[in-house]
Design an enzyme around this catalytic site. Structure first.
Site, mmCIF file in Angstrom:
data_model
loop_
_atom_site.group_PDB
_atom_site.id
_atom_site.type_symbol
_atom_site.label_atom_id
_atom_site.label_comp_id
_atom_site.label_asym_id
_atom_site.label_seq_id
_atom_site.Cartn_x
_atom_site.Cartn_y
_atom_site.Cartn_z
ATOM 1 N N LYS A 53 39.488 48.093 45.132
ATOM 2 C CA LYS A 53 39.223 46.697 45.500
ATOM 3 C C LYS A 53 39.071 46.573 47.011
ATOM 4 O O LYS A 53 38.195 45.864 47.511
ATOM 5 C CB LYS A 53 40.351 45.795 44.990
ATOM 6 C CG LYS A 53 40.258 45.556 43.483
ATOM 7 C CD LYS A 53 41.510 44.929 42.889
ATOM 8 C CE LYS A 53 41.379 44.897 41.370
ATOM 9 N NZ LYS A 53 42.601 44.498 40.669
ATOM 10 N N GLN A 97 48.444 42.553 42.092
ATOM 11 C CA GLN A 97 48.102 43.567 41.089
ATOM 12 C C GLN A 97 49.196 43.647 40.020
ATOM 13 O O GLN A 97 50.370 43.738 40.346
ATOM 14 C CB GLN A 97 47.926 44.929 41.791
ATOM 15 C CG GLN A 97 47.458 46.032 40.883
ATOM 16 C CD GLN A 97 46.037 45.810 40.361
ATOM 17 O OE1 GLN A 97 45.137 45.470 41.120
ATOM 18 N NE2 GLN A 97 45.852 45.970 39.064
ATOM 19 N N ASP A 120 41.647 35.700 40.927
ATOM 20 C CA ASP A 120 41.792 36.342 39.613
ATOM 21 C C ASP A 120 41.573 35.330 38.490
ATOM 22 O O ASP A 120 41.357 35.718 37.337
ATOM 23 C CB ASP A 120 43.213 36.918 39.471
ATOM 24 C CG ASP A 120 43.249 38.434 39.569
ATOM 25 O OD1 ASP A 120 42.173 39.052 39.434
ATOM 26 O OD2 ASP A 120 44.343 38.981 39.759
#
Ligand code: NDP
Length: 299
Positions: A53, A97, A120
């Site tokens: 990422k 995460q 997200d």
């Protein structure tokens, strides 16, 4: 002949548009979007995801802020970091995460992320906006699947779709996206009866289960489009890399499907591209700037 849906190629074209939009944003508004990624602990798979990422963020021309915290970090400490990132003007997107260590309640952490920075799309406000069809951030993996389906099939109106898996991060938002696109949607899960027969009636099958090669050839209708979200690690390759297998038995299903995503190289690259898109969108939305309409061809 079965079409292999090339997620690498489609995501590359999408990321190119994102990078172009970021160049314009810098030139015209002096804005460089920033994405903060938080990793707690040292889970090897999470470490790979966070690294990739970061690389993609920089490649897109954005600022990447990595926060790596020790495994013994408390929920309070993590919440304090999120609060700082919420208030940091250089940060447009925040991602924590998963999985997080047991002492931390992941949803409690997601709940404190500023919904305007929730790239997200996991915050209840963004999940709710998707449900009612309002503007917000859509979770990256289902958004990526939706782009692949549009690219492959065009208009999805009237198609029968089955999604295997009802998780909050994949299955449920995927169902909402397909419903918005006028599909007739079935959501299957571990208690679904006659799953193979239900699958065999669908024009679109999205497998998001986490069980290697569960979906077999005789589950698939001739010519159906199959999107394989699953990432299952099955030992390692000759070069020492983890061998990845999807939830679909690719070889045999390829013999009957009209189109199918491979694993790797299908949904995975789209997930990262959509994270880049959501970060660009966050940077624009926060400043009341329009996001360029070049993305209409994808979304
Ligand atoms: P979850 O474990 O959260 O959900 C799995 C779902 O599959 C559940 O709804 C479960 O049902 C259902 N399920 C489990 N076993 C069966 C079965 N035998 N028959 C039917 N349904 C079953 O997983 P995620 O949604 O987080 O992820 C799914 C897969 O996608 C994983 O392999 C993951 O690694 C991958 N993934 C890939 C991404 C990418 O970028 N490509 C991103 C995110 C995930 P129930 O609810 O009844 O338990």
């Amino acid at each position: 002949m079965t079409k292999i849906i090339d997620g690498k190629l489609i995501s590359a074209a999408f990321k190119e548009k994102i990078a172009e939009a970021i160049i314009s944003l810098k030139a015209e508004q002096n804005i460089t979007p920033g994405l903060a990624v938080v990793l707690v602990g040292a889970d090897p798979a999470s470490d790979v995801y966070v690294r990739s990422k970061g690389v993609a963020t920089k490649k897109a021309g954005m600022n990447s802020y990595e926060h790596r915290l020790p495994a013994e970090t408390t929920e309070e400490e993590l919440l304090a970091l999120i609060e700082n990132l919420n208030n940091d003007d250089a940060v447009d997107g925040i991602l924590v995460q998963s999985p997080v260590p047991d002492q931390i309640n992941y949803q409690a952490v997601v709940d404190v992320i500023d919904p305007n920075k929730d790239v997200d799309g996991f915050h209840p406000i963004n999940a709710g906006n998707l449900l009612i069809g309002s503007q917000g951030f859509v979770a990256c993996t289902p958004l990526g699947c939706s782009i692949l389906l549009k690219h492959t099939l065009g208009d999805l109106t009237g198609l029968d779709a089955i999604i295997i898996g009802r998780s909050t991060i994949v299955g449920k938002p995927m169902a909402m996206l397909l419903l918005q696109q006028n599909c007739t949607v079935t959501i299957a899960h571990s208690r679904t009866k006659d799953l193979d027969k239900k699958c065999a009636q669908a024009d679109i099958v999205v497998a998001a289960v986490g069980r290697p090669e569960m979906v077999k050839k005789d589950w698939i209708k001739q010519g159906a489009t199959v999107i394989d979200v699953g990432i299952n690690r099955m030992g390692s390759t000759e070069t020492g890399k983890a061998k990845l297998v999807g939830d679909v038995a690719f070889e045999e299903v390829s013999e009957i499907a009209g189109a199918i995503t491979p694993v790797p190289g299908g949904v995975g690259p789209m997930t990262i591209a959509c994270l880049m898109y959501n970060t660009l969108k966050a940077a624009c939305d926060r400043r009341d700037l329009d996001i360029p309409d070049v993305f209409d061809e994808f979304l």
